[in-house]
Design a protein around this motif. Structure first.
Motif, PDB file in Angstrom:
ATOM      1  N   TRP A 288       0.845  -1.211   0.000  1.00 19.78           N
ATOM      2  CA  TRP A 288       0.000   0.000   0.000  1.00 19.78           C
ATOM      3  C   TRP A 288       0.874   1.254   0.000  1.00 19.78           C
ATOM      4  CZ3 TRP A 288       0.741   3.462   3.913  1.00 19.78           C
ATOM      5  CH2 TRP A 288       1.348   2.975   5.073  1.00 19.78           C
ATOM      6  N   TRP A 289       2.033   1.173   0.684  1.00 25.28           N
ATOM      7  CA  TRP A 289       2.839   2.391   0.868  1.00 25.28           C
ATOM      8  C   TRP A 289       3.607   2.815  -0.366  1.00 25.28           C
ATOM      9  CZ3 TRP A 289       7.668   0.461   0.225  1.00 25.28           C
ATOM     10  CH2 TRP A 289       8.007  -0.770   0.790  1.00 25.28           C
TER      11      TRP A 289
ATOM     12  N   TYR B 157       2.800   6.274  -1.513  1.00 27.39           N
ATOM     13  CA  TYR B 157       3.407   7.448  -0.871  1.00 27.39           C
ATOM     14  C   TYR B 157       4.793   7.742  -1.437  1.00 27.39           C
ATOM     15  CZ  TYR B 157      -0.644   7.544   2.079  1.00 27.39           C
ATOM     16  OH  TYR B 157      -1.944   7.638   2.498  1.00 27.39           O
ATOM     17  N   GLN B 158       5.106   7.129  -2.587  1.00 31.52           N
ATOM     18  CA  GLN B 158       6.380   7.399  -3.265  1.00 31.52           C
ATOM     19  C   GLN B 158       6.088   7.845  -4.699  1.00 31.52           C
ATOM     20  OE1 GLN B 158       9.742   4.879  -2.550  1.00 31.52           O
ATOM     21  NE2 GLN B 158       8.765   3.815  -0.823  1.00 31.52           N
TER      22      GLN B 158
ATOM     23  N   HIS C 142       7.974  14.936  -0.678  1.00 32.95           N
ATOM     24  CA  HIS C 142       9.048  14.114  -1.240  1.00 32.95           C
ATOM     25  C   HIS C 142       8.605  13.386  -2.502  1.00 32.95           C
ATOM     26  CE1 HIS C 142       6.807  11.762   1.843  1.00 32.95           C
ATOM     27  NE2 HIS C 142       6.719  10.910   0.825  1.00 32.95           N
TER      28      HIS C 142
ATOM     29  N   TRP D 284      14.814  14.190  15.942  1.00 35.87           N
ATOM     30  CA  TRP D 284      13.403  14.491  15.716  1.00 35.87           C
ATOM     31  C   TRP D 284      12.894  15.652  16.554  1.00 35.87           C
ATOM     32  CZ3 TRP D 284       9.847  12.510  12.167  1.00 35.87           C
ATOM     33  CH2 TRP D 284      10.387  11.555  11.286  1.00 35.87           C
TER      34      TRP D 284
ATOM     35  N   LEU E  20      12.341   8.790   6.134  1.00 34.24           N
ATOM     36  CA  LEU E  20      12.398   7.394   5.673  1.00 34.24           C
ATOM     37  C   LEU E  20      13.229   7.211   4.403  1.00 34.24           C
ATOM     38  CD1 LEU E  20       8.543   6.769   6.073  1.00 34.24           C
ATOM     39  CD2 LEU E  20      10.270   5.661   7.495  1.00 34.24           C
TER      40      LEU E  20
ATOM     41  N   ARG F 151      -5.568  16.317   1.805  1.00 30.49           N
ATOM     42  CA  ARG F 151      -4.790  15.932   2.988  1.00 30.49           C
ATOM     43  C   ARG F 151      -3.337  16.124   2.588  1.00 30.49           C
ATOM     44  NH1 ARG F 151      -1.324  11.496   4.218  1.00 30.49           N
ATOM     45  NH2 ARG F 151      -1.253  11.017   6.437  1.00 30.49           N
TER      46      ARG F 151
ATOM     47  N   ASP G  61       0.107  15.124   3.088  1.00 33.27           N
ATOM     48  CA  ASP G  61       0.930  14.089   3.700  1.00 33.27           C
ATOM     49  C   ASP G  61       2.240  14.699   4.214  1.00 33.27           C
ATOM     50  OD1 ASP G  61       1.527  11.103   3.973  1.00 33.27           O
ATOM     51  OD2 ASP G  61       3.264  11.802   2.837  1.00 33.27           O
ATOM     52  N   ALA G  62       2.667  14.231   5.381  1.00 34.26           N
ATOM     53  CA  ALA G  62       3.965  14.653   5.933  1.00 34.26           C
ATOM     54  C   ALA G  62       4.122  16.172   5.973  1.00 34.26           C
ATOM     55  CB  ALA G  62       5.110  14.013   5.136  1.00 34.26           C
TER      56      ALA G  62
ATOM     57  N   LYS H 147       4.313  18.255   8.314  1.00 33.68           N
ATOM     58  CA  LYS H 147       5.260  18.822   9.289  1.00 33.68           C
ATOM     59  C   LYS H 147       6.684  18.828   8.751  1.00 33.68           C
ATOM     60  CE  LYS H 147       7.210  15.821  12.620  1.00 33.68           C
ATOM     61  NZ  LYS H 147       7.109  15.094  13.892  1.00 33.68           N
ATOM     62  N   HIS H 148       6.908  18.069   7.690  1.00 33.80           N
ATOM     63  CA  HIS H 148       8.239  18.013   7.081  1.00 33.80           C
ATOM     64  C   HIS H 148       8.436  19.100   6.029  1.00 33.80           C
ATOM     65  CE1 HIS H 148       9.067  14.323   9.272  1.00 33.80           C
ATOM     66  NE2 HIS H 148       7.805  14.023   9.023  1.00 33.80           N
TER      67      HIS H 148
ATOM     68  N   GLU I 194      -1.093  16.831   7.853  1.00 34.66           N
ATOM     69  CA  GLU I 194      -0.649  15.769   8.758  1.00 34.66           C
ATOM     70  C   GLU I 194       0.559  16.284   9.545  1.00 34.66           C
ATOM     71  OE1 GLU I 194       1.158  11.284   8.925  1.00 34.66           O
ATOM     72  OE2 GLU I 194       1.761  12.709   7.377  1.00 34.66           O
TER      73      GLU I 194
ATOM     74  N   HIS J 219      -4.575   5.084   8.155  1.00 36.66           N
ATOM     75  CA  HIS J 219      -3.874   3.928   7.595  1.00 36.66           C
ATOM     76  C   HIS J 219      -2.573   3.612   8.340  1.00 36.66           C
ATOM     77  CE1 HIS J 219      -2.380   7.574   5.750  1.00 36.66           C
ATOM     78  NE2 HIS J 219      -1.258   6.941   5.476  1.00 36.66           N
ATOM     79  N   ASP J 220      -1.957   4.610   8.989  1.00 31.28           N
ATOM     80  CA  ASP J 220      -0.736   4.358   9.766  1.00 31.28           C
ATOM     81  C   ASP J 220      -1.079   3.799  11.145  1.00 31.28           C
ATOM     82  OD1 ASP J 220       0.983   5.406   7.779  1.00 31.28           O
ATOM     83  OD2 ASP J 220       0.794   7.438   8.580  1.00 31.28           O
TER      84      ASP J 220
HETATM   85  C1  ARE Z   1       8.779   2.715   2.908  1.00 31.58           C
HETATM   86  C2  ARE Z   1       9.482   1.653   3.745  1.00 31.58           C
HETATM   87  C3  ARE Z   1      10.704   2.262   4.441  1.00 31.58           C
HETATM   88  C4  ARE Z   1      11.619   2.905   3.410  1.00 31.58           C
HETATM   89  C5  ARE Z   1      10.837   3.914   2.592  1.00 31.58           C
HETATM   90  C6  ARE Z   1      11.648   4.536   1.466  1.00 31.58           C
HETATM   91  O1  ARE Z   1       8.573   1.150   4.712  1.00 31.58           O
HETATM   92  O2  ARE Z   1      11.388   1.235   5.124  1.00 31.58           O
HETATM   93  O3  ARE Z   1      12.677   3.568   4.076  1.00 31.58           O
HETATM   94  O4  ARE Z   1       9.704   3.280   1.991  1.00 31.58           O
HETATM   95  O5  ARE Z   1      12.051   3.569   0.546  1.00 31.58           O
HETATM   96  C7  ARE Z   1       4.337   5.240   4.277  1.00 31.58           C
HETATM   97  C8  ARE Z   1       4.781   4.053   5.113  1.00 31.58           C
HETATM   98  C9  ARE Z   1       6.298   3.919   5.127  1.00 31.58           C
HETATM   99  C10 ARE Z   1       6.843   3.902   3.709  1.00 31.58           C
HETATM  100  C11 ARE Z   1       6.421   5.221   3.077  1.00 31.58           C
HETATM  101  C12 ARE Z   1       6.917   5.376   1.653  1.00 31.58           C
HETATM  102  O6  ARE Z   1       4.303   4.223   6.431  1.00 31.58           O
HETATM  103  O7  ARE Z   1       6.640   2.704   5.773  1.00 31.58           O
HETATM  104  O8  ARE Z   1       8.250   3.764   3.731  1.00 31.58           O
HETATM  105  O9  ARE Z   1       4.970   5.266   3.027  1.00 31.58           O
HETATM  106  O10 ARE Z   1       6.505   4.329   0.875  1.00 31.58           O
HETATM  107  C13 ARE Z   1       6.323  10.326  10.596  1.00 31.58           C
HETATM  108  C14 ARE Z   1       5.919  11.455   9.670  1.00 31.58           C
HETATM  109  C15 ARE Z   1       4.547  11.237   9.066  1.00 31.58           C
HETATM  110  C16 ARE Z   1       4.468   9.861   8.395  1.00 31.58           C
HETATM  111  C17 ARE Z   1       4.860   8.800   9.424  1.00 31.58           C
HETATM  112  C18 ARE Z   1       4.879   7.420   8.795  1.00 31.58           C
HETATM  113  O11 ARE Z   1       5.952  12.697  10.388  1.00 31.58           O
HETATM  114  O12 ARE Z   1       4.332  12.229   8.079  1.00 31.58           O
HETATM  115  O13 ARE Z   1       6.174   9.072   9.951  1.00 31.58           O
HETATM  116  N1  ARE Z   1       3.148   9.609   7.827  1.00 31.58           N
HETATM  117  C19 ARE Z   1       2.868   9.834   6.383  1.00 31.58           C
HETATM  118  C20 ARE Z   1       1.905   8.799   5.830  1.00 31.58           C
HETATM  119  C21 ARE Z   1       2.572   7.459   5.750  1.00 31.58           C
HETATM  120  C22 ARE Z   1       3.707   7.530   4.723  1.00 31.58           C
HETATM  121  C23 ARE Z   1       4.442   8.792   4.757  1.00 31.58           C
HETATM  122  C24 ARE Z   1       4.066   9.863   5.536  1.00 31.58           C
HETATM  123  C25 ARE Z   1       5.487   9.002   3.751  1.00 31.58           C
HETATM  124  O14 ARE Z   1       0.723   8.807   6.563  1.00 31.58           O
HETATM  125  O15 ARE Z   1       1.683   6.435   5.410  1.00 31.58           O
HETATM  126  O16 ARE Z   1       4.632   6.450   4.960  1.00 31.58           O
HETATM  127  O17 ARE Z   1       4.829   9.557   2.622  1.00 31.58           O
HETATM  128  C26 ARE Z   1       6.259  10.331  15.879  1.00 31.58           C
HETATM  129  C27 ARE Z   1       6.778  11.533  15.086  1.00 31.58           C
HETATM  130  C28 ARE Z   1       6.061  11.609  13.735  1.00 31.58           C
HETATM  131  C29 ARE Z   1       6.228  10.294  12.998  1.00 31.58           C
HETATM  132  C30 ARE Z   1       5.654   9.171  13.832  1.00 31.58           C
HETATM  133  C31 ARE Z   1       5.869   7.843  13.145  1.00 31.58           C
HETATM  134  O18 ARE Z   1       4.931  10.556  16.289  1.00 31.58           O
HETATM  135  O19 ARE Z   1       6.529  12.720  15.798  1.00 31.58           O
HETATM  136  O20 ARE Z   1       6.619  12.638  12.961  1.00 31.58           O
HETATM  137  O21 ARE Z   1       5.513  10.353  11.760  1.00 31.58           O
HETATM  138  O22 ARE Z   1       6.305   9.138  15.111  1.00 31.58           O
HETATM  139  O23 ARE Z   1       5.059   6.907  13.681  1.00 31.58           O
END
Ligand code: ARE
Ligand code: CA
Length: 476
Positions: free
Chosen positions: A81-82, A85-86, A124, A166, A178, A210, A212-213, A215-216, A238, A299-300
């Protein structure tokens, strides 16, 4: 008219004409209705465009005002599913469907009054070193044809690509989350490219996003992207955790309440300590109601243990009902598919596209076990649908008539509604004082009759892990 004067007049007329034609050529955006405390949304996580189009009439009947669609742009190839997000380009083509299907979804949903919000990845691109995207786009990690070149990406001030500290906002915003190639949103051309992507979606009829990310991305830079969109566009950012604070983003966006997710997990996930949680003084400590989208899970959090899930069905059900019952935030429900592997995306067909989502039979918290990939359709669970009607009937009426008895907890919403929850393992028979007008009401949860006497009291039997809810619109 003298020659120079005529020239000036002609020049002025030309300018006026140019201004006129500029206005008529200016991009036209369909009007959008920004979300309010009365609106209810639903995240249709990983639903394909065709599936959402087919579900929109049901969403409309059930009272949903908007649906959030997973990232629609071209992504890396794969079945997780993830992958979505790329991004590798902003073409609308992925396992969720193509642009034609995306537009058909918007038309089908808008026709029945459901607005479409889109999850957009602006921070990203991919983290893959190189490859070919779903629609065939060839890329390397920092080179995307026609979009971005190497100097359009941040170089992390620490010298290490990934975010390490962080608590450091500069790192959070300029280093890689990531390992995903971090766009340099400090650059005008990058912001313009992102704004163009959003404008394109908005012109297709999307009502909001929405982010995504979020705060980044530095708030000041995100604002400059958002400022390029019409003012009736809704943004929900987010922004999780302490740094940067959510308040950096309030001036131009809503935020999701991750505190709410935690709170719902705490009070419904354990033994149901409702007392004190449905209380105005608690809400006053959270992000401002008008800026906040409340949710039980996304979803997370469905995968990382911080949110309730369909696997804890009765808890998820009541937490969703509770989120719709309280005078706080703008609620978003959640709907998705069953999984045992947290990476697994929905089942894909041989062509890479997802077949149409079909809800399981006997949809609801009593469904029992699910096979991987089955569509749980939490958005159709009867208590959730019932409480959407309650939510709309009570508007912004304040708490009244708090009731607490063992595992029972209830409250009124002025004279407009009353709801009583039971998070215990046995039914509770109680006489509860309400401010409701006397009469017979239909319980929004069970469909049974509830009688309110002349003195405002009602005698109810609240089943284990259930609720009784009445409101002025359910009066017979
Ligand atoms: C995947 C692989 C990784 C690999 C990466 C790059 O799993 O191993 O390094 O690809 O190749 C989603 C998945 C990730 C996935 C990514 C890209 O969850 O596993 O990585 O897609 O395919 C932080 C961020 C927040 C983010 C969460 C996950 O601040 O923005 O981390 N959430 C959004 C989405 C996710 C998505 C991404 C961002 C990326 O909702 O679904 O990732 O687009 C504390 C901190 C938070 C942190 C949180 C993590 O609370 O304060 O900042 O959130 O912990 O739990
Ligand atoms: Ca960034």
């Amino acid at each position: 008219m003298t020659k120079p004067l005529r020239r000036i007049a002609a020049a002025l007329a030309a300018t006026a004409l140019a201004a006129l034609s500029l206005t008529s050529c200016a991009p036209s955006y369909p009007a959008a209705t920004p979300i309010t405390t009365n609106s209810v949304g639903v995240q249709m996580n990983m639903w394909s465009f065709d599936s959402i189009a087919a579900e929109c009439p049901t969403l409309a009947t059930d009272g949903y005002d908007w649906a959030l669609v997973s990232p629609p742009q071209e992504d890396i190839q794969g079945s997780e599913w993830w992958d979505h997000y790329q991004p590798v380009s902003y073409m609308i083509d992925s396992s969720l469907g193509n642009e034609k299907q995306f537009k058909a979804m918007i038309a089908a949903c808008n026709q029945v009054g459901v607005e479409i919000m889109v999850d957009v990845v602006l921070n990203h691109m991919t983290g893959q070193m190189n490859g070919q995207g779903f629609a065939g786009t060839e890329f390397t990690k920092y080179e995307f044809p026609g979009l971005y070149a190497t100097d359009d990406f941040h170089s992390c001030p620490t010298g290490v690509d990934q975010i390490q500290d962080w608590s450091n906002v500069e790192e959070i915003q300029q280093c890689e989350l990531l390992g995903l190639a971090d766009l340099n949103t400090g650059k005008q051309n990058v912001r313009d490219q992102l704004a163009k992507f959003l404008q394109g979606l908005r012109k297709m009829g999307v009502s909001g996003f929405r982010v995504d990310a979020a705060k980044h991305i530095a708030a000041s830079e995100l604002k400059q992207i958002i400022d390029q969109l019409p003012s009736d566009t809704t943004f929900i950012d987010e922004v999780i955790g302490e740094q940067p604070p959510q308040s950096d983003y309030y001036a131009f966006s809503h935020v999701f309440s991750f505190d709410w997710i935690t709170q719902m997990h705490n009070i419904f996930g354990s033994n149901g300590l409702l007392g004190g949680s449905a209380d105005q003084s608690y809400f006053d400590m959270l992000s401002p109601s008008d800026k906040t989208v409340t949710l039980v899970s996304n979803h997370d959090t469905e995968r990382n243990g911080s949110g309730l899930t369909y696997q804890f069905a009765k808890q998820f059900n009541l937490a969703s009902a509770f989120t719709l019952a309280v005078p706080y935030g703008k609620p978003m429900m959640y709907s998705s598919y069953a999984f045992s592997d947290t990476d697994a995306g929905p089942i894909q067909g041989p062509d890479g596209y997802q077949p149409k989502a079909e809800c399981v039979a006997n949809v609801g918290p009593d469904h029992g076990t699910y096979a991987d990939g089955e569509w749980v359709c939490q958005h159709r669970w009867p208590a959730i649908v019932g409480m959407i009607a309650f939510h709309k009937a009570v508007g912004d009426a304040k708490f009244t008539n708090i009731w607490q008895e063992g595992d029972g907890y209830g409250f009124g919403r002025g004279k407009l509604g009353y709801v009583a929850f039971n998070t215990g393992d046995t039914a509770i028979a109680a006489t509860i004082k309400t401010s409701m007008p006397a009469g017979t009401y239909t319980d929004r949860i069970s469909g049974s009759d509830v009688v309110v006497a002349a003195d405002g009291t009602m005698q109810v039997n609240v089943a284990s892990w259930s609720a009784v809810a009445i409101d002025v619109k359910s009066k017979k």
